[in-house]
Motif scaffolding. Structure first.
Motif, mmCIF file in Angstrom:
data_model
loop_
_atom_site.group_PDB
_atom_site.id
_atom_site.type_symbol
_atom_site.label_atom_id
_atom_site.label_comp_id
_atom_site.label_asym_id
_atom_site.label_seq_id
_atom_site.Cartn_x
_atom_site.Cartn_y
_atom_site.Cartn_z
ATOM 1 N N VAL A 287 -2.956 19.334 14.773
ATOM 2 C CA VAL A 287 -2.762 20.103 16.232
ATOM 3 C C VAL A 287 -3.582 21.544 16.231
ATOM 4 C CG1 VAL A 287 -1.258 21.007 17.993
ATOM 5 C CG2 VAL A 287 -0.522 19.210 16.456
ATOM 6 N N HIS A 288 -4.602 21.495 17.075
ATOM 7 C CA HIS A 288 -5.276 22.708 17.475
ATOM 8 C C HIS A 288 -5.414 22.869 18.942
ATOM 9 C CE1 HIS A 288 -7.896 19.240 16.719
ATOM 10 N NE2 HIS A 288 -8.995 19.867 17.403
ATOM 11 N N ALA A 289 -6.116 24.079 18.999
ATOM 12 C CA ALA A 289 -6.315 24.429 20.625
ATOM 13 C C ALA A 289 -7.410 25.500 20.669
ATOM 14 C CB ALA A 289 -5.014 24.989 21.387
ATOM 15 N N PRO B 164 -3.533 22.236 23.442
ATOM 16 C CA PRO B 164 -3.282 21.629 22.027
ATOM 17 C C PRO B 164 -3.462 20.202 21.829
ATOM 18 C CG PRO B 164 -1.764 23.093 22.730
ATOM 19 C CD PRO B 164 -2.429 23.021 23.875
ATOM 20 N N HIS B 165 -4.032 19.412 20.740
ATOM 21 C CA HIS B 165 -4.334 18.397 20.735
ATOM 22 C C HIS B 165 -4.631 17.971 19.597
ATOM 23 C CE1 HIS B 165 -8.397 19.798 21.032
ATOM 24 N NE2 HIS B 165 -8.908 18.697 20.267
ATOM 25 N N THR B 166 -4.559 16.659 19.166
ATOM 26 C CA THR B 166 -5.081 15.971 17.917
ATOM 27 C C THR B 166 -6.290 15.159 18.275
ATOM 28 O OG1 THR B 166 -3.732 13.977 17.816
ATOM 29 C CG2 THR B 166 -2.688 16.155 16.991
ATOM 30 N N ASP B 167 -7.186 15.187 17.210
ATOM 31 C CA ASP B 167 -8.571 14.636 17.715
ATOM 32 C C ASP B 167 -8.519 13.042 17.131
ATOM 33 O OD1 ASP B 167 -9.858 16.872 18.129
ATOM 34 O OD2 ASP B 167 -10.619 17.255 16.041
ATOM 35 N N SER B 168 -7.449 12.796 16.702
ATOM 36 C CA SER B 168 -7.278 11.254 16.396
ATOM 37 C C SER B 168 -6.625 10.547 17.551
ATOM 38 C CB SER B 168 -6.062 11.083 15.443
ATOM 39 O OG SER B 168 -6.738 11.162 14.017
HETATM 40 FE FE FE2 Z 1 -10.444 18.871 18.840
#
Ligand code: FE2
Length: 291
Positions: A240-242, A149-153
């Motif tokens: 948040v995505h993964a 899980p992460h955010t692209d920003s």
């Molecule tokens: Fe991403």
């Protein structure tokens, strides 16, 4: 010209993502996939110089940092044996290609600099949209690994934040082959907690905490977003995505663009820095030159 309607924009603002069906036609998919095959065939593993007397980490760090302005191939961690040889064929061992396909390959350039992308970016508030990176992601059958899980920003920081992702499914993305999972609305729940920056020496990268307090993401809220080939997922830079490992027999190719607003300030600390002779380009201006 606006592309998204009000309801779609509202949906994106509330959820932090939006799925648009059937955006890429079959001909484009085939042409670009063919191009990817050519790039892989041409790629010499020696470019990676994975096993040399030089510290391997230093070599890979430099390879990664230089990829901001190149078409570079990255491989699955488990793809090499102890002798440094690929344990599966090259085309099946590759994790992704990045990060300047959209600048250096004419087919990907034409695909990336198209009207719909400009229109959507403007619909979603980018005043001077610019594509800062492109990635072709393979998520190989059986060996495609997890993306935590992460955010692209975190990776693409501007002040104020402006990162916007375009995730084009080049193959069906299902739970079985590791589709995107997203926490709906998380872009409105959490402040940016980390930045992925270049280290002080300029020869590596690290995660750095922002002044915002650390809050654990509720990963139980991740929801699978299944799409079909040709569909597009728009991703807010703070959502948040993964994606989970691909345990299936089917790969899950995607072409992913990240855009920012050139009205904002690009962080000089971002890992991704372009050389002086290759500045970020205004999407709109490039489209003019390609007509
Ligand atoms: Fe991403």
């Amino acid at each position: 010209m606006p592309y998204l309607n009000k309801a779609q924009i509202q949906d994106f603002e509330e959820q932090g993502f939006l799925v648009l069906k059937n955006i890429v036609d079959e001909t484009s998919l085939l042409r670009l996939k063919e191009k990817i095959n050519t790039i892989i065939k041409r790629f010499e593993l020696s470019e990676l110089k994975v096993f040399t007397t030089e510290n391997q980490t230093d070599v890979l760090d430099r390879y990664f940092l230089n990829s901001s302005a190149k078409i570079s191939c990255f491989f699955e961690e488990d793809a090499f044996n102890e002798k440094g040889q690929l344990s599966v064929e090259k085309a099946k061992a590759i994790n992704k290609i990045g990060h300047a396909l959209h600048e250096l390959d004419s087919d990907f350039e034409h695909f990336s600099y198209q009207q719909i992308i400009l229109d959507i970016a403007k619909d979603l508030g980018l005043q001077i949209p610019s594509i800062v990176q492109s990635q072709y992601i393979f998520k190989q059958a059986r060996i495609g690994g997890v993306v935590n899980p992460h955010t692209d920003s975190t990776f693409i920081y501007t002040d104020p934040l402006s990162c916007l992702g375009f995730w084009f499914a080049f193959e069906d993305a299902r739970i079985e082959n590791g589709c995107l999972s997203i926490i709906p609305g998380s872009h409105n729940m959490y402040l940016l907690q980390q930045q992925y920056v270049m280290n002080r020496e300029g020869n590596g990268t690290l995660f750095r905490d922002t002044p915002h307090p650390r809050v654990e993401w509720d990963e139980g809220q991740l929801e699978a977003v299944e799409v079909q080939k040709g569909d597009l997922i728009l991703l807010h830079g703070s959502v948040v995505h993964a994606s989970y490992p691909n345990k299936s027999e089917y790969s899950r190719h995607a072409y992913v663009l990240h855009l920012v607003d050139l009205k904002t300030e690009w962080s000089k600390e971002n890992w991704l820095q372009r050389p002086e002779n290759m500045p970020f380009r205004r999407l709109e201006s490039v489209m003019e030159t390609l007509k």
